[in-house]
Design a protein around this motif. Structure first.
Motif, PDB file in Angstrom:
ATOM      1  N   ASP A 183       0.820  -1.206   0.000  1.00  0.00           N
ATOM      2  CA  ASP A 183       0.000   0.000   0.000  1.00  0.00           C
ATOM      3  C   ASP A 183       0.860   1.265   0.000  1.00  0.00           C
ATOM      4  O   ASP A 183       0.536   2.241  -0.676  1.00  0.00           O
ATOM      5  CB  ASP A 183      -0.933   0.008   1.203  1.00  0.00           C
ATOM      6  N   ALA A 184       1.947   1.248   0.751  1.00  0.00           N
ATOM      7  CA  ALA A 184       2.824   2.419   0.818  1.00  0.00           C
ATOM      8  C   ALA A 184       3.453   2.729  -0.530  1.00  0.00           C
ATOM      9  O   ALA A 184       3.585   3.892  -0.917  1.00  0.00           O
ATOM     10  CB  ALA A 184       3.910   2.200   1.878  1.00  0.00           C
ATOM     11  N   PRO A 208       9.968  11.529  -3.088  1.00  0.00           N
ATOM     12  CA  PRO A 208       8.606  11.812  -3.525  1.00  0.00           C
ATOM     13  C   PRO A 208       8.546  13.094  -4.356  1.00  0.00           C
ATOM     14  O   PRO A 208       9.507  13.874  -4.386  1.00  0.00           O
ATOM     15  CB  PRO A 208       7.878  12.011  -2.202  1.00  0.00           C
ATOM     16  N   ALA A 214       3.493  15.957   1.785  1.00  0.00           N
ATOM     17  CA  ALA A 214       2.286  15.174   1.495  1.00  0.00           C
ATOM     18  C   ALA A 214       2.560  13.681   1.631  1.00  0.00           C
ATOM     19  O   ALA A 214       1.732  12.929   2.156  1.00  0.00           O
ATOM     20  CB  ALA A 214       1.765  15.500   0.099  1.00  0.00           C
ATOM     21  N   GLU A 215       3.720  13.245   1.177  1.00  0.00           N
ATOM     22  CA  GLU A 215       4.055  11.818   1.245  1.00  0.00           C
ATOM     23  C   GLU A 215       4.279  11.374   2.686  1.00  0.00           C
ATOM     24  O   GLU A 215       3.832  10.293   3.085  1.00  0.00           O
ATOM     25  CB  GLU A 215       5.277  11.509   0.391  1.00  0.00           C
ATOM     26  N   GLU A 257       2.900  12.682   5.322  1.00  0.00           N
ATOM     27  CA  GLU A 257       1.564  12.630   5.925  1.00  0.00           C
ATOM     28  C   GLU A 257       0.807  11.375   5.497  1.00  0.00           C
ATOM     29  O   GLU A 257       0.177  10.712   6.313  1.00  0.00           O
ATOM     30  CB  GLU A 257       0.774  13.886   5.534  1.00  0.00           C
ATOM     31  N   ARG A 258       0.893  11.006   4.221  1.00  0.00           N
ATOM     32  CA  ARG A 258       0.225   9.805   3.723  1.00  0.00           C
ATOM     33  C   ARG A 258       0.768   8.555   4.417  1.00  0.00           C
ATOM     34  O   ARG A 258       0.007   7.690   4.862  1.00  0.00           O
ATOM     35  CB  ARG A 258       0.413   9.679   2.204  1.00  0.00           C
ATOM     36  N   LEU A 259       2.084   8.464   4.539  1.00  0.00           N
ATOM     37  CA  LEU A 259       2.701   7.301   5.181  1.00  0.00           C
ATOM     38  C   LEU A 259       2.368   7.233   6.672  1.00  0.00           C
ATOM     39  O   LEU A 259       2.115   6.156   7.211  1.00  0.00           O
ATOM     40  CB  LEU A 259       4.210   7.315   4.956  1.00  0.00           C
ATOM     41  N   ASN A 280      -0.390   8.340   7.960  1.00  0.00           N
ATOM     42  CA  ASN A 280      -1.788   7.901   7.987  1.00  0.00           C
ATOM     43  C   ASN A 280      -1.922   6.403   7.739  1.00  0.00           C
ATOM     44  O   ASN A 280      -2.880   5.783   8.210  1.00  0.00           O
ATOM     45  CB  ASN A 280      -2.627   8.685   6.988  1.00  0.00           C
ATOM     46  N   LEU A 281      -0.965   5.811   7.004  1.00  0.00           N
ATOM     47  CA  LEU A 281      -0.967   4.359   6.778  1.00  0.00           C
ATOM     48  C   LEU A 281      -0.463   3.581   7.995  1.00  0.00           C
ATOM     49  O   LEU A 281      -0.633   2.367   8.070  1.00  0.00           O
ATOM     50  CB  LEU A 281      -0.092   4.003   5.573  1.00  0.00           C
TER      51      LEU A 281
END
Length: 117
Positions: free
Chosen positions: A24-25, A71, A76-77, A79-81, A83-84
């Motif tokens: 997913d990451a 990235p 943003a990346e 923060e996305r990671l 959140n995962l």
């Protein structure tokens, strides 16, 4: 003589969960899924892969080898990671342009600053 980089092997307490997290990451695909192992790749038939194999012990110390990622948008990346399920890690990096994170089993990796086009 030539060498072809085949895979990176990651010891894991739960190879399936960790392999799916990294899938997913990275946006990769599962190319192998067994009882005590999982393998993911950028695409079917592509190398190198990440191979997650079961080990009985927990990770105890800082990795001797880690992965670095570049990235398009570092903030943003990260923060996305997060959140995962990644976590921020302080390995003594101080004031650096990269962010050190750890996957759910504590394996460190870096998210570097975006590169100029």
């Amino acid at each position: 003589m030539a060498l072809k980089w085949e895979e990176v092997v990651v010891d894991s307490r739960d190879p399936r969960a960790l392999g799916l997290w990294w899938r997913d990451a990275l946006g990769w695909v599962v190319v192998g899924d067994g009882a005590d192992e999982m393998e993911i790749a950028p695409a079917e038939g592509a190398n190198p892969t990440l191979f997650f194999g079961a080990v009985p012990e927990e990770k105890l110390v800082k990795n001797r080898l880690h992965l670095d990622f570049v990235p398009d948008d570092q903030a943003a990346e990260v923060e996305r990671l997060l959140n995962l399920g990644a976590t921020r890690v302080d390995i003594g990096q101080h004031d650096t342009p990269w962010v050190v994170l750890a996957d759910p089993e504590g394996n460190e990796f870096c998210v570097l600053a975006a590169r100029p086009a």
